[in-house]
Design an enzyme around this catalytic site. Sequence first.
Site, PDB file in Angstrom:
ATOM      1  N   TYR A  33       0.815  -1.212   0.000  1.00  0.00           N
ATOM      2  CA  TYR A  33       0.000   0.000   0.000  1.00  0.00           C
ATOM      3  C   TYR A  33       0.853   1.268   0.000  1.00  0.00           C
ATOM      4  O   TYR A  33       0.600   2.184  -0.794  1.00  0.00           O
ATOM      5  CB  TYR A  33      -0.965  -0.009   1.195  1.00  0.00           C
ATOM      6  N   GLU A  49       1.647   6.529  -6.796  1.00  0.00           N
ATOM      7  CA  GLU A  49       0.529   7.282  -7.388  1.00  0.00           C
ATOM      8  C   GLU A  49       0.695   8.778  -7.136  1.00  0.00           C
ATOM      9  O   GLU A  49       0.520   9.606  -8.042  1.00  0.00           O
ATOM     10  CB  GLU A  49      -0.788   6.801  -6.788  1.00  0.00           C
TER      11      GLU A  49
END
Length: 230
Positions: free
Chosen positions: A166, A173
């Site tokens: 994650y 991102e």
Amino acid sequence: MTKSTSRAATATSGKKAPKPVNPVINLYLLAYNWASFAAWSYVLLQTVRTLLATGNDYTKVYAVVGDQLVWVQTAALLEVFHSLFGFVKSPVGTTAMQVASRLLLVWGICTLFPVPEVRSYWAFTTMTIAWCITECIRYAYYALNLVNLGPSWLVWCRYTFFYFLYPIGAGSEAIEIYQALPFAHTVHPGYYYFLCAMLCIYPPGFFVMYTHMIGQRKRYLGPAKAKKTQ
């Protein structure tokens, strides 16, 4: 045991009877999860093969898997409807949040308003690999659970790998969005400020998703679960 006896036993125990499984929905979800597993596995394989063939040249990765990644991730929109219509128990809010953030990357930055600097940046490769590993584990876990065959090691992977996948995925991102800002300002000021707003949303959004998974890990791998299994 007769039906009346069964109802009486349920009422006496105070527990709600389990909801019957719809075989059509179950078959659909089984096909969807295995198809998604195969698609993400293929993207991961192509990414690794490209890196090996080019001597870890991450600038070549998008040219090989970019289009595939767009459509595989777009198919995940179905999961929002799965949650909305009660096909699965996943929360609609967290599901929509994760899908929307990824669609921003694959469509908003890499496709509709393509930024060459973003496509060839190293963060695209780390983002793709983190997504692929996460989804391969997740879809295999869901598919096997539908037929009551989920092995314990896969459960452990599902609720442990997120600790590092994650942060790598979300961090990549955010870096990709940041890299797109100079180009976004030349497209339209509104697009630029929208991406700035998304960067501001990322920290609290990541916190929500991360703590949600930590809670899920305690639920499925915590001491109470281990004791019940024993």
